[in-house]
Structures are given as structure tokens and as C-alpha cells.
Design an enzyme around this catalytic site. Structure first.
Site, mmCIF file in Angstrom:
data_model
loop_
_atom_site.group_PDB
_atom_site.id
_atom_site.type_symbol
_atom_site.label_atom_id
_atom_site.label_comp_id
_atom_site.label_asym_id
_atom_site.label_seq_id
_atom_site.Cartn_x
_atom_site.Cartn_y
_atom_site.Cartn_z
ATOM 1 N N GLU A 131 50.986 -43.388 -72.777
ATOM 2 C CA GLU A 131 51.289 -44.808 -72.859
ATOM 3 C C GLU A 131 52.062 -45.281 -71.621
ATOM 4 O OE1 GLU A 131 53.547 -45.374 -76.370
ATOM 5 O OE2 GLU A 131 51.934 -44.781 -77.740
ATOM 6 N N ASP B 29 60.958 -26.297 -74.169
ATOM 7 C CA ASP B 29 61.551 -24.997 -74.468
ATOM 8 C C ASP B 29 60.890 -24.387 -75.697
ATOM 9 O OD1 ASP B 29 63.749 -23.036 -73.992
ATOM 10 O OD2 ASP B 29 64.369 -23.690 -75.994
#
Length: 555
Positions: free
Chosen positions: A270, A221
Site C-alpha cells: 500500500e 526476527d
């Protein structure tokens, strides 16, 4: 501080079950769910996570690839959940973390990915950091995590600068001890100071929390708003809101945001399963938008320039070309969108005369708007890249423009300036059945009133009905998956076409969109796959009605 206990982290294998092909996000169709308005499981009139979970098979059958959930975090709901008090807890109105975990797991079993909203520009004024900052007073280390400043004037009675809130009025509020704090949106949404290392540390931890839960990505956002210009300089304009998305602003689209997203990308990479970031970035140009999707930053960025384009062939071709040209150098897909929870639904925008913007208060010509909306959807789904669908658009829902003032909840409506404050019209709960107090939304009514005409726009009323908008979406999404030349890509081959008509080829696929107000005759391009309206073919030519899009295959 979180008050809920998370479920065990999702097994990477559960995420991997939805990974059918590499770089899935380059051609994905992603469905936005506004949880409070999608489905209510407990009859309290407010949608919830269990309601969403119960309707996941519908989304699978619709043919979308992923679900984006608007905020469901713990929040006082001053701005419909975009004022977050706890980023690691689910607001009780929506359920709890166990419900979130069950939703994610069920979605993965159905082959759907889950993207959650992240709100990093500001918190709620009920966030633990902000409450402590107020309680501890001037000089508190917690105040450095927000933008607290002394005021101007002889007694500090004037705001620190001339910035205006997006929701209207000053972007500053004075507290009892005399200092002011910055809020680009509502006063209940104080802006974080991203220059403070604790803010970055906290959000990287939040990312890991939800990634461990198994989410497939984040919609960011106000991705363009985290970093403010050094010194918070005056803007010098008293009509600042007209500049939004059109000009350089000292609080939006600052180059410093990109260092933040490069750090986030390291965290995301990751994790297995091709997790993604999606930017809500209102920028002056699509070229500036492309900066957010460079290879080491985010994966997608909403194309708001396209969303704001009128139903006009020349204008559409210009923004399509500029978008594809801007995305090509950074290797990112174009990301097309027509509606969301912040703008008037495109079935209503296209029902009105051009030039009224993306928040419109009048219903316009409903039949015209729906015809254009259907055509616009087929055009969007034919373009290279990814596409977003906002809940209810597959039903052809219009905005509800006549909501009584007493039921409105958009904070901008009560500020007297700023955004028009009529976003509630696109947030009315969607209809599932012809009958019931809320047309199948839930057993206890709905938090915003639904028009009676929506009974015949419900999922039940349209399912299996040839030519209905719902069946048009189902067919389009099915064809998009089955046609090898649709989906990912970086270019179209424009074909000669009459004025007011767009025509392009992608391999053995051809799309023709008639944006004019009259029928046109074009060459037939093989076998018709789908059309948004009735077309007639004869002697190698096709008559395409006004405001109609046609898909062909030359194979």
C-alpha cells in the site's frame, strides 16, 4: 500501549528521494547497526539513536545502500531489546520517537534507506497483554494471545510438552496459578499465539505505524517461528538444539507462517517507495528458505547456509549453486551474509579450525582469520544478489573471546545450556578513534570493555591507509556500484580453476578466490580491479596468494 507521541508521518516524497532505481533491494548492500554498540551521544556508555544519526555520513561514504537497525523499542532488555514491551515506543536508553524520526529523515537525505527490526514471535513478559493475562488468571481472554497450557503429571507439575528453549532448559515456565506458558527463548519472552486474530491485527497495525514514520522495511526476527504445529506435539528428542536448522521442528518453519506474510505483503504494498521485508529464517535447506521469498511474500531471506559454510572452495561452490538454483524459480535475489549480532564474527570463525560452528570461544590465528575474512568479503560482494555487512566487520574486528563473566549480558550465558551464550563477543562497541575512554564510541566508556588493540583497528587509524580493511571495503563497495555486471543477477559462469580455488565470470567481470593454504598461479583475466591481498602478474599469469580473492575486468 505506547507512551510516546510520534512525529508527523513522513512525506512519501522524502522516501522517494532514496529510490534511485527500481527493485533496489535486489542488489543492495545493507549495513546492520546494533544501536547499543555503534555510537553513544550522551556519554552513558550505551549507544543510542542520536549516536547512529551522527554517524550516518560515515555509512554513506562507506558506500552502503541501507541501514538495518536492531531493536530500539521499549524493553526491559532481558535479551538486548528482542523482548519488546511496547512496539510503538523507543526505549529511553536509545532516545525517543523524535530521535527515530530525525534519524529516518537524515538517512533519506543522505540517500540511505532504513530498515527496522520487528519481533513478532514473542513479546516481553512486561508487555501490557502478558501482564494482564497473568493478573486475570486462568480463563482470561488475554491468555489466548499467548500459549498458556495446564501441565502434565498428577498435579500439573510437569511442562505441557518436551520442547526445549533455544537458550537452554525447558521452553515452559509455570506461573503461580499452576498454568504454564511457552517461551522458545528466555522466560521473559513469552511466545505469541498467532492462531488468535488479535495478534495478527495488532502486528498489521504496528507495521503501518512504522511505515507511516517513513521506514523502508522490516527485518523479521525469528520469521520461521510464529506458527506452531497443531496440538504442540512432543518432539521426542533430548538433544533438540542440535536439530535446529537441520531438521523439521514442530515450532519452526511451519507452513502456516506463509499466510501471515502474504497478509503483511498486502499492507506493505500500500506504501510508495518500494518498502521491503527481510526474513531471519533458519530452515533445514536453502530450498525451504526460498519459500519465504515467493512473489507475494517477503523480499529477502538471510542465507544462513552460506554463513555457516567453511572457507573451502568445494563447499562454497555447492552452497552458491544451491542458493542460486533455489531462488531462481521464485524470482528472488540471493541474500548473502557472513556475520551478525548472533554469531562469532567471521574474522574469528575463519581464524579457527573448521567444524566448530558459528559460536566459537577461541581467538585462533588472528592474522589467518583476517586474511580469510577479507577474501571472503570480496567473494560475497561479487556474487549475484544482495549482501549484508555487520557493523565493525569493515574494520576487520575479531570477536572478543575473553570478556569477564561479570560483564556478560547474553541471557543464554546464564541458562547453563542451549546456545553457547557468548554472543556478547560480537557486540562489543566499535572503535572510532585511537584515543579516548571508549575509542570514540562515547564520552563515558562503553557497556562492554573494548580491547586496547582496537585503537589501531579504529576508523581513524584505518581511514586513508592503503590496504587497510576499511579502505578495502570502501573500494569494493565503490567498484560494485560502478561495475554493471555486479549486483543483481541469478547466475555465475564457473571457470576452470586449480583445486581449492573458485573462479567465475559475470559478463566482463571475473572473480577468483583462493581458499587453499598455498599460492596458486592462474591466467590473468584482464585488468585487476581489486584484491584482498598482494598479487603479482607476469606473462599473462597472476600469482594469487593463499586465502586471497581477486577481481578483474575484461573490458
Amino acid at each position: 500501549m505506547s507512551q510516546q507521541t510520534p512525529a508527523a508521518p513522513a512525506d512519501d516524497s522524502a522516501v522517494a528521494t532514496v529510490a534511485q532505481h527500481r527493485d533496489w533491494w535486489r542488489d543492495a548492500v545493507i549495513y546492520q547497526v546494533y544501536p547499543r554498540s555503534f555510537a553513544d551521544s550522551n556519554g552513558d556508555g550505551m549507544g543510542d539513536l542520536e549516536g547512529v544519526r551522527s554517524r550516518l555520513p560515515y555509512l554513506r561514504d562507506l558506500g552502503v545502500d541501507a541501514v538495518w537497525l536492531s531493536p530500539f523499542y521499549a524493553s526491559p532488555q532481558a535479551d538486548a531489546g528482542y523482548d519488546v514491551a511496547d512496539y510503538r515506543a523507543v526505549d529511553p536508553m536509545f532516545g525517543n520517537l523524535l530521535d527515530a524520526d530525525a534519524l529516518i529523515r537524515d538517512a533519506h537525505e543522505l540517500g540511505l534507506r532504513v530498515i527496522v527490526d520487528l519481533v513478532p514471535n514473542h513479546s516481553s513478559d512486561q508487555h501490557e497483554w502478558f501482564k494482564r493475562a497473568l493478573a486475570e488468571g486462568p480463563g482470561s481472554p488475554l491468555r489466548e494471545r499467548y500459549h498458556f497450557r495446564p501441565g502434565k503429571g498428577d498435579n500439573g507439575e510437569l511442562p505441557p510438552n518436551d520442547w526445549e528453549s533455544i537458550f537452554g532448559g525447558p521452553a515452559w515456565t509455570r506461573v503461580e496459578d499452576g498454568e504454564w506458558y511457552l517461551h522458545l527463548f528466555a522466560p521473559e519472552q513469552p511466545d505469541f499465539n498467532w492462531e488468535h486474530p488479535a495478534v495478527g491485527d495488532e502486528f498489521r497495525s504496528i507495521l503501518r505505524f512504522w511505515l507511516d514514520m517513513g521506514v523502508d522495511g522490516f527485518r523479521i526476527d525469528v520469521a520461521h517461528g510464529l506458527v506452531k504445529a497443531d496440538g504442540l506435539p512432543d518432539l521426542g528428542s533430548h538433544d533438540q538444539l542440535k536439530l535446529l536448522g537441520n531438521d523439521v521442528m514442530p515450532f519452526f518453519d511451519q507452513d502456516g507462517v506463509h499466510a501471515i506474510y502474504r497478509q503483511w505483503r498486502v499492507v506493505l504494498d500500500e506504501y510508495a517507495g518500494e518498502r521491503i521485508f527481510v526474513a531471519e529464517a533458519w530452515t533445514p535447506t536453502v530450498e525451504r528458505t526460498a519459500n519465504y521469498v515467493r512473489p507475494d511474500e517477503l523480499h529477502q531471506a538471510f542465507n544462513f547456509q552460506y554463513l555457516g559454510t567453511e572457507w573451502d572452495a568445494e563447499e562454497l561452490r555447492t552452497v552458491i549453486d544451491r542458493t542460486l538454483e533455489a531462488m531462481r524459480p521464485v524470482g528472488a535475489p540471493a541474500t548473502w551474509v557472513l556475520s551478525n549480532h548472533d554469531v562469532t564474527r567471521h574474522a574469528t570463525r575463519f581464524a579457527n579450525p573448521p567444524g566448530l560452528g558459528t559460536q566459537i570461544r577461541t581467538a585462533g590465528d588472528r592474522e589467518l582469520g583476517l586474511r580469510r575474512a577479507r577474501a571472503a568479503t570480496l567473494l560475497m560482494l561479487a556474487l549475484p544478489g544482495s549482501a549484508y555487512v555487520y557493523q565493525g566487520e569493515e574494520l576487520g574486528l575479531p570477536d572478543v573471546v575473553d570478556l569477564p563473566d561479570e560483564v556478560r549480558q547474553d541471557p543464554a550465558f546464564f541458562r547453563g545450556a542451549g546456545q553457547d551464550g557468548f554472543r556478547d563477543g560480537c557486540r562489543v562497541p566499535i572503535p572510532w578513534t585511537r584515543e579516548g575512554s571508549s575509542y570514540g564510541f562515547g564520552a563515558g566508556g562503553s557497556w562492554l570493555p573494548q580491547p586496547s588493540a582496537w585503537a589501531e583497528l579504529s576508523v581513524e587509524a584505518q581511514s586513508g591507509v592503503p590496504g587497510s580493511t576499511l579502505e578495502l571495503y570502501r573500494s569494493a563497495l565503490g567498484i560494485r556500484r560502478s561495475q554493471p555486471d555486479l549486483g543483481a543477477g541469478e547466475a555465475v559462469e564457473w571457470l576452470r580453476a586449480p583445486e581449492g580455488v573458485l573462479a567465475f565470470r559475470r559478463g566482463e567481470f571475473v572473480c577468483v578466490a583462493n581458499t587453499s593454504g598455498e599460492s596458486v598461479t592462474t591466467p590473468s583475466h584482464g585488468r585487476v580491479l581489486l584484491a584482498s591481498g598482494e598479487v603479482t602478474e607476469a606473462d599473462g599469469e597472476t600469482k594469487v596468494p593463499a586465502d586471497t580473492t581477486v577481481w578483474w575486468t575484461t573490458a
